[in-house]
Write an enzyme that holds these catalytic residues in place. Structure first.
Site, PDB file in Angstrom:
ATOM      1  N   SER A 110       2.251   6.452   9.425  1.00 15.64           N
ATOM      2  CA  SER A 110       2.238   5.437   8.367  1.00 15.64           C
ATOM      3  C   SER A 110       3.049   4.222   8.831  1.00 15.64           C
ATOM      4  O   SER A 110       2.716   3.624   9.852  1.00 15.64           O
ATOM      5  CB  SER A 110       2.768   6.030   7.064  1.00 15.64           C
ATOM      6  OG  SER A 110       2.470   5.187   5.972  1.00 15.64           O
ATOM      7  N   GLY A 152       7.083   5.838   5.347  1.00 15.65           N
ATOM      8  CA  GLY A 152       7.684   5.601   4.042  1.00 15.65           C
ATOM      9  C   GLY A 152       7.614   4.152   3.613  1.00 15.65           C
ATOM     10  O   GLY A 152       8.420   3.688   2.807  1.00 15.65           O
TER      11      GLY A 152
END
Length: 573
Positions: free
Chosen positions: A240, A159
């Protein structure tokens, strides 16, 4: 991952003109639109209870994808709430509690702006973790140190360090499928954005969010045996920003003592978005202070006191406006991990990642490293860029989330002709190569040079359960996050994908991924001999990679790309 210099303007335009104005962003303590939870196993006469060093915890019996019982302990606090004077400070030890603490619901998310619905959510009281433990075969009691000790996957959500949470109910990270592979899973929340990564010279050394992760990791190791976990087989896994976080832990001496291995999906500490020089962060902090009307001249203590008093929604709202460079990304990474002053007590990082990776040759122990990328990583971010001003995509997101539809805006009407055009493949490719593929391959090379076994992959599968199918019909190669829905079960907004059918190609891909990832957690090797369902040898060197598609294939990997020389300059950018 980044676009042109117009992106920052477009993001500002969206926040100022689309739906609510920036001055009227709603701040709510939790996301109310997701209420779904797994139903406890009706056949379980008692709730599972475990004893941690902080106190007793009562969870729920739930059922895995194949009908196996597992215990879920949600919302376990792992640190003191970082409120008041504890804001911007390293996490503090949680005080033990008396009696038995119910762990039926996730803790609040950390404050964040949901860009595509223009809503600020969360609560600073957010340092909670979730623990999922398969029941021992033939037992009706929760797993303990008397049972076979299982490896622990410590998962860090992605995120961009500005959004996300470790929830299974509201987010993507349901452990239903992983529970069938006899591993324990931990997910966590950690401080995000400026609240987690603000740096102020001589006052705030930064990296609070990384230190949150570290505190939770140490708590899990200390208590692993009490819930049947093996303290010597803890694998840090993330995607991520979570993948970059996993790699950052391989560069931290304290984390290295705990880790058995690391899985870094679509993220690298060498990525341009993953690390910022402290002098640059200091400038952004002062810009944020001016936006919050805090004094930037005079006594430094006055500035710090003002930042600690500011409303968290105001900090979250304005943090995107502190980065004026062309490297601002669609969801606004302004505050990231950084290098702390070397005299800082309990520092997490004291140098830029490239220098720390070079030093791995002298580090012990050698930690197995599994990492890789998806075919068109950049497409996800170009779509987000369009989505910031595309009311069609935003309407889809709001409908899936159960939010009311917002009226069409003048900003959307003016840009509508542009939004009908597909994002240029060259832009998708550049973002993916520069921000993901190149740094991931370069990191793999450094870990291998440092003496670690390195398993590099390329996820190339396009199926009905790819993550982006939630938002648009995409038959193109897989983009960022597309592999996650084959590892986890989403709920709420993320539960709209088709159920994996047993005989489907999607189910076969999911099973292979789960088996290889959990093999790695158990043995340090994703394809050990005699592994059920896996009939391929995955080389432990980055000169070759595993192509994960309808079938598994070993291919030569590109050890250098056109962006390698730029990535080499990380310490100076």
């Amino acid at each position: 991952m980044f676009e042109s210099g117009k992106l920052f303007f477009l993001a500002s335009l969206f926040m100022l003109n689309h739906g609510d104005t920036i001055g009227s962003n709603q701040y709510v303590p939790e996301i109310p639109q997701y209420a779904e939870n797994l139903v406890p196993d009706a056949g379980a006469p008692n709730f599972p209870v475990i004893r941690l060093n902080l106190g007793y915890v009562r969870g729920q019996w739930l059922t895995s994808a194949r009908g196996k019982r597992f215990a879920a302990y949600k919302g376990i606090p792992y640190a003191q709430s970082p409120l008041g004077n504890l804001r911007f400070e390293p996490p503090q030890d949680k005080k033990p509690w008396q009696g038995i603490r119910n762990a039926f619901n996730h803790g609040p998310q950390c404050p964040q702006l949901l860009y595509l619905v223009n809503k600020i959510v969360g609560n600073e009281d957010c340092l909670y973790m979730n623990l999922y433990v398969p029941q021992a075969n033939g037992s009706r009691e929760p797993r303990s140190s008397n049972d076979e000790l299982l490896p622990v996957i410590f998962f860090i959500h992605g995120g961009a360090w500005v959004i996300g949470a470790g929830d299974m109910d509201d987010y993507l990270y349901g452990p239903d499928r992983i529970m069938d592979e006899d591993v324990i899973v931990v997910t966590i929340n950690y401080r995000l954005g400026a609240l987690g990564f603000l740096y102020l010279q001589d006052m705030i050394p930064g990296n609070m969010g990384m230190k949150d992760q570290s505190m939770a990791l140490k708590l899990i190791q200390k208590n692993a045996r009490s819930f049947g976990g093996d303290p010597n087989r803890i694998v840090i896994m993330g995607e991520s920003a979570g993948g970059a976080s996993a790699e950052f832990h391989t560069l931290n001496p304290e984390s290295r003592k705990i880790m058995f291995g690391a899985i870094a999906q679509s993220g690298s500490a060498l990525a341009p978005w993953a690390w910022t020089r402290p002098d640059v962060l200091n400038i952004r902090t002062r810009r944020l202070a001016r936006l919050l009307r805090c004094p930037t001249k005079g006594q430094p203590g006055d500035l710090l006191e003002c930042l600690k008093r500011a409303h968290p929604a105001e900090i979250v709202r304005y943090q995107i406006f502190t980065d004026w460079s062309i490297l601002q990304i669609p969801i606004g990474i302004s505050f990231t991990p950084t290098a702390e002053p070397r005299e800082t007590p309990n520092k997490f990082l004291d140098d830029c990642p490239r220098n720390l990776l070079i030093r791995l040759q002298d580090s012990r122990p050698k930690i197995p490293y599994l990492t890789g990328y998806n075919t068109v990583e950049g497409q996800f971010f170009t779509k987000i860029s369009v989505g910031l001003i595309d009311s069609v995509l935003q309407s889809t997101v709001r409908r899936l989330a159960g939010l009311p539809k917002e009226p069409t805006t003048v900003a959307y009407l003016k840009t509508k002709p542009v939004l009908k055009q597909p994002t240029p493949k060259i832009v998708d490719s550049v973002i993916g190569e520069w921000q993901f593929k190149t740094p991931i391959i370069d990191s793999a090379r450094h870990h291998y040079s440092g003496g670690s076994n390195v398993f590099l992959y390329h996820f190339s599968y396009t199926g009905r359960n790819n993550f982006v199918r939630l938002f648009w019909d995409n038959s193109q190669p897989p983009t960022h996050m597309d592999e996650l829905t084959y590892l986890f079960k989403g709920r709420g907004l993320f539960g709209k994908l088709p159920i994996l059918e047993n005989a489907s190609p999607e189910a076969a891909v999911s099973q292979r991924l789960l088996r290889m990832w959990t093999n790695f957690a158990k043995t340090g090797n994703p394809t050990p001999r005699n592994s059920s369902g896996i009939d391929i040898y995955w080389p432990s060197r980055p000169s070759q990679l595993l192509l994960i598609g309808t079938e598994l294939k070993v291919r030569d990997s590109p050890l250098q790309t056109s962006w390698s020389s730029f990535i080499d300059q990380q310490c100076f950018l």
